[in-house]
Write a protein that holds these residues in place. Structure first.
Motif, mmCIF file in Angstrom:
data_model
loop_
_atom_site.group_PDB
_atom_site.id
_atom_site.type_symbol
_atom_site.label_atom_id
_atom_site.label_comp_id
_atom_site.label_asym_id
_atom_site.label_seq_id
_atom_site.Cartn_x
_atom_site.Cartn_y
_atom_site.Cartn_z
ATOM 1 N N LEU A 53 1.283 6.107 -7.475
ATOM 2 C CA LEU A 53 -0.120 7.010 -7.474
ATOM 3 C C LEU A 53 0.215 8.527 -7.502
ATOM 4 C CD1 LEU A 53 -2.723 5.133 -6.809
ATOM 5 C CD2 LEU A 53 -2.410 5.789 -8.747
ATOM 6 N N ALA A 54 1.439 9.054 -6.284
ATOM 7 C CA ALA A 54 2.014 10.171 -6.341
ATOM 8 C C ALA A 54 3.342 10.748 -7.116
ATOM 9 C CB ALA A 54 2.492 10.719 -5.237
ATOM 10 N N LEU A 55 3.644 9.962 -7.648
ATOM 11 C CA LEU A 55 4.808 9.763 -8.751
ATOM 12 C C LEU A 55 4.665 9.820 -10.606
ATOM 13 C CD1 LEU A 55 7.700 8.173 -7.299
ATOM 14 C CD2 LEU A 55 7.561 10.743 -7.418
ATOM 15 N N GLN A 56 3.415 10.011 -10.819
ATOM 16 C CA GLN A 56 2.481 9.796 -11.666
ATOM 17 C C GLN A 56 2.463 11.215 -12.506
ATOM 18 O OE1 GLN A 56 -0.264 7.118 -12.029
ATOM 19 N NE2 GLN A 56 -2.198 8.823 -10.922
ATOM 20 N N PRO A 57 2.421 11.445 -13.967
ATOM 21 C CA PRO A 57 2.184 12.881 -13.971
ATOM 22 C C PRO A 57 0.798 12.900 -13.821
ATOM 23 C CG PRO A 57 2.919 12.059 -15.550
ATOM 24 C CD PRO A 57 3.286 10.346 -14.406
ATOM 25 N N PRO A 58 0.739 13.964 -13.530
ATOM 26 C CA PRO A 58 -0.575 14.954 -13.280
ATOM 27 C C PRO A 58 -1.728 14.761 -14.558
ATOM 28 C CG PRO A 58 0.299 17.099 -13.239
ATOM 29 C CD PRO A 58 1.336 15.482 -12.781
ATOM 30 N N GLY A 59 -2.816 14.593 -14.898
ATOM 31 C CA GLY A 59 -3.635 14.184 -16.564
ATOM 32 C C GLY A 59 -4.498 13.406 -16.619
ATOM 33 N N PRO A 60 -5.455 13.488 -17.649
ATOM 34 C CA PRO A 60 -5.992 12.383 -18.059
ATOM 35 C C PRO A 60 -5.998 11.960 -18.294
ATOM 36 C CG PRO A 60 -6.231 14.285 -19.587
ATOM 37 C CD PRO A 60 -5.534 14.909 -18.558
ATOM 38 N N ALA A 61 -4.555 11.433 -18.927
ATOM 39 C CA ALA A 61 -4.377 10.154 -19.647
ATOM 40 C C ALA A 61 -4.229 8.821 -18.178
ATOM 41 C CB ALA A 61 -2.916 10.155 -20.362
ATOM 42 N N LEU A 62 -3.180 9.131 -17.633
ATOM 43 C CA LEU A 62 -3.364 8.286 -16.226
ATOM 44 C C LEU A 62 -4.247 8.239 -15.052
ATOM 45 C CD1 LEU A 62 0.890 8.431 -16.328
ATOM 46 C CD2 LEU A 62 -0.711 6.781 -17.350
ATOM 47 N N PRO A 63 -4.804 7.821 -14.678
ATOM 48 C CA PRO A 63 -6.118 7.857 -14.199
ATOM 49 C C PRO A 63 -5.381 7.792 -12.183
ATOM 50 C CG PRO A 63 -6.496 5.627 -15.122
ATOM 51 C CD PRO A 63 -5.722 6.760 -15.861
ATOM 52 N N SER A 64 -5.264 8.308 -11.687
ATOM 53 C CA SER A 64 -5.458 8.076 -9.834
ATOM 54 C C SER A 64 -5.799 7.607 -8.828
ATOM 55 C CB SER A 64 -4.787 9.457 -8.917
ATOM 56 O OG SER A 64 -6.307 10.540 -9.710
ATOM 57 N N SER A 65 -6.813 7.280 -9.820
ATOM 58 C CA SER A 65 -7.935 6.519 -9.240
ATOM 59 C C SER A 65 -6.764 4.549 -8.730
ATOM 60 C CB SER A 65 -9.367 6.372 -9.493
ATOM 61 O OG SER A 65 -9.911 4.676 -8.569
ATOM 62 N N PRO A 66 -6.825 3.661 -7.118
ATOM 63 C CA PRO A 66 -5.801 2.466 -6.966
ATOM 64 C C PRO A 66 -7.424 1.284 -7.609
ATOM 65 C CG PRO A 66 -6.587 3.346 -5.237
ATOM 66 C CD PRO A 66 -7.118 4.994 -6.458
ATOM 67 N N ASP A 67 -8.894 1.950 -8.228
ATOM 68 C CA ASP A 67 -9.276 1.069 -8.664
ATOM 69 C C ASP A 67 -9.277 0.962 -9.999
ATOM 70 O OD1 ASP A 67 -9.911 0.521 -5.771
ATOM 71 O OD2 ASP A 67 -11.920 1.751 -5.753
ATOM 72 N N ARG A 101 -0.485 -1.383 -7.958
ATOM 73 C CA ARG A 101 -0.517 -2.255 -7.653
ATOM 74 C C ARG A 101 0.371 -3.780 -7.751
ATOM 75 N NH1 ARG A 101 -5.305 -3.265 -7.412
ATOM 76 N NH2 ARG A 101 -6.278 -0.785 -6.476
ATOM 77 N N ALA A 102 0.396 -4.151 -8.909
ATOM 78 C CA ALA A 102 1.016 -5.525 -9.083
ATOM 79 C C ALA A 102 2.685 -5.212 -9.177
ATOM 80 C CB ALA A 102 0.677 -6.241 -10.370
ATOM 81 N N GLU A 103 2.666 -3.413 -9.301
ATOM 82 C CA GLU A 103 4.299 -3.189 -9.213
ATOM 83 C C GLU A 103 5.054 -2.808 -8.012
ATOM 84 O OE1 GLU A 103 4.947 -0.053 -11.829
ATOM 85 O OE2 GLU A 103 4.635 -1.402 -14.084
ATOM 86 N N SER A 112 0.963 -1.185 -0.135
ATOM 87 C CA SER A 112 -0.043 -0.093 -0.154
ATOM 88 C C SER A 112 0.645 1.134 0.167
ATOM 89 C CB SER A 112 -0.592 0.113 0.724
ATOM 90 O OG SER A 112 -1.664 -1.251 1.044
ATOM 91 N N ASP A 113 2.018 1.605 0.394
ATOM 92 C CA ASP A 113 2.659 2.356 0.735
ATOM 93 C C ASP A 113 3.254 2.053 -0.273
ATOM 94 O OD1 ASP A 113 2.653 2.440 3.620
ATOM 95 O OD2 ASP A 113 4.081 1.489 3.660
ATOM 96 N N TYR A 114 3.844 1.277 -0.827
ATOM 97 C CA TYR A 114 4.777 1.888 -2.360
ATOM 98 C C TYR A 114 3.196 2.346 -3.543
ATOM 99 C CZ TYR A 114 8.730 0.056 -1.887
ATOM 100 O OH TYR A 114 10.451 -0.275 -0.871
ATOM 101 N N LEU A 115 2.326 1.520 -3.418
ATOM 102 C CA LEU A 115 1.119 1.901 -4.747
ATOM 103 C C LEU A 115 0.716 3.580 -4.252
ATOM 104 C CD1 LEU A 115 -1.080 1.230 -6.641
ATOM 105 C CD2 LEU A 115 -2.853 0.296 -4.932
ATOM 106 N N ALA A 116 0.547 4.001 -2.914
ATOM 107 C CA ALA A 116 0.785 5.588 -2.775
ATOM 108 C C ALA A 116 1.528 6.132 -3.080
ATOM 109 C CB ALA A 116 0.101 5.920 -1.239
ATOM 110 N N LEU A 117 3.103 5.425 -3.066
ATOM 111 C CA LEU A 117 4.273 6.635 -3.769
ATOM 112 C C LEU A 117 3.924 6.571 -5.645
ATOM 113 C CD1 LEU A 117 6.978 7.631 -3.192
ATOM 114 C CD2 LEU A 117 7.503 5.403 -3.618
#
Length: 197
Positions: free
Chosen positions: A11-25, A33-35, A4-9
């Motif tokens: 998600l926080a490191l991905q670039p902002p914008g609509p191309a990559l969703p920030s929802s873990p679901d 989550r797999a990574e 969970s800690d790595y998932l939050a990290l």
């Protein structure tokens, strides 16, 4: 860190914008989550490597420690339990050598006997020996005994022993072999357990 800690990290490191969703679901979140789970597994293995870096706590790398130390050597057949194998590796790494009585006491302490002492024998000589002294002949001057107080019985210990090891052993073949192996060529080495009768 856990998954969970790595998932939050991640998600926080991905670039902002609509191309990559920030929802873990989302599907993207499932990939992250797999990574994250794999990063957590590698992190856990790195923590385990710290225990493996010390031969006294090593489990997976114990065969490598033995290979580096040249074990099993002459006394290798005596070290059958995991604890005895760890003790043999540790003794090989920290031993300074020497053939003085203090060197054998230090060797015994390295193998888990901090209360060891060396008994030396000298022939009985009129004028030098007194009443109550042992009646040893000239051959006894080439003999010494390492006496240890504890360790006569070693019991199976959860976390230190492995499947297939005996529930208890008497004596310490590793200690006896190592002391005999390091004794001078002209000397007879003995190991005694407990107090003298």
């Amino acid at each position: 860190m856990n998954g969970s800690d790595y998932l939050a990290l991640l998600l926080a490191l991905q670039p902002p914008g609509p191309a990559l969703p920030s929802s873990p679901d989302s599907i993207w979140g499932a990939l992250l989550r797999a990574e994250a789970d794999e990063l957590a597994r590698v992190d856990g293995r790195a923590d385990g490597l710290m225990a493996e870096s010390d031969p006294r706590t090593s489990a997976e790398l114990l065969p490598d420690w033995e290979r580096v130390c040249g074990l099993p050597g002459v006394c290798g057949a005596s070290a059958q339990t995991v604890a005895a194998r760890r003790a043999a590796v540790h003794a090989q790494l920290v031993e300074l050598g020497g053939q003085r009585p203090a060197d054998y006491v230090t060797l015994a302490a390295t193998l888990g006997y901090p209360d060891a002492r060396v008994e030396e024998f000298r022939p009985f000589r009129v004028g030098q020996s007194g009443a109550g002294d042992g009646l040893y002949d000239g051959d006894w001057r080439h003999c010494f005994r390492l006496r240890v107080q504890a360790g006569l019985v070693r019991r199976f210990t959860v976390g230190q022993s492995a499947a297939g090891e005996p529930l208890a052993t008497w004596g310490d073949e590793l200690l006896e072999c190592v002391v005999s192996d390091r004794a001078p060529a002209h000397a007879i080495a003995q190991v005694a357990y407990g107090e003298e009768e």
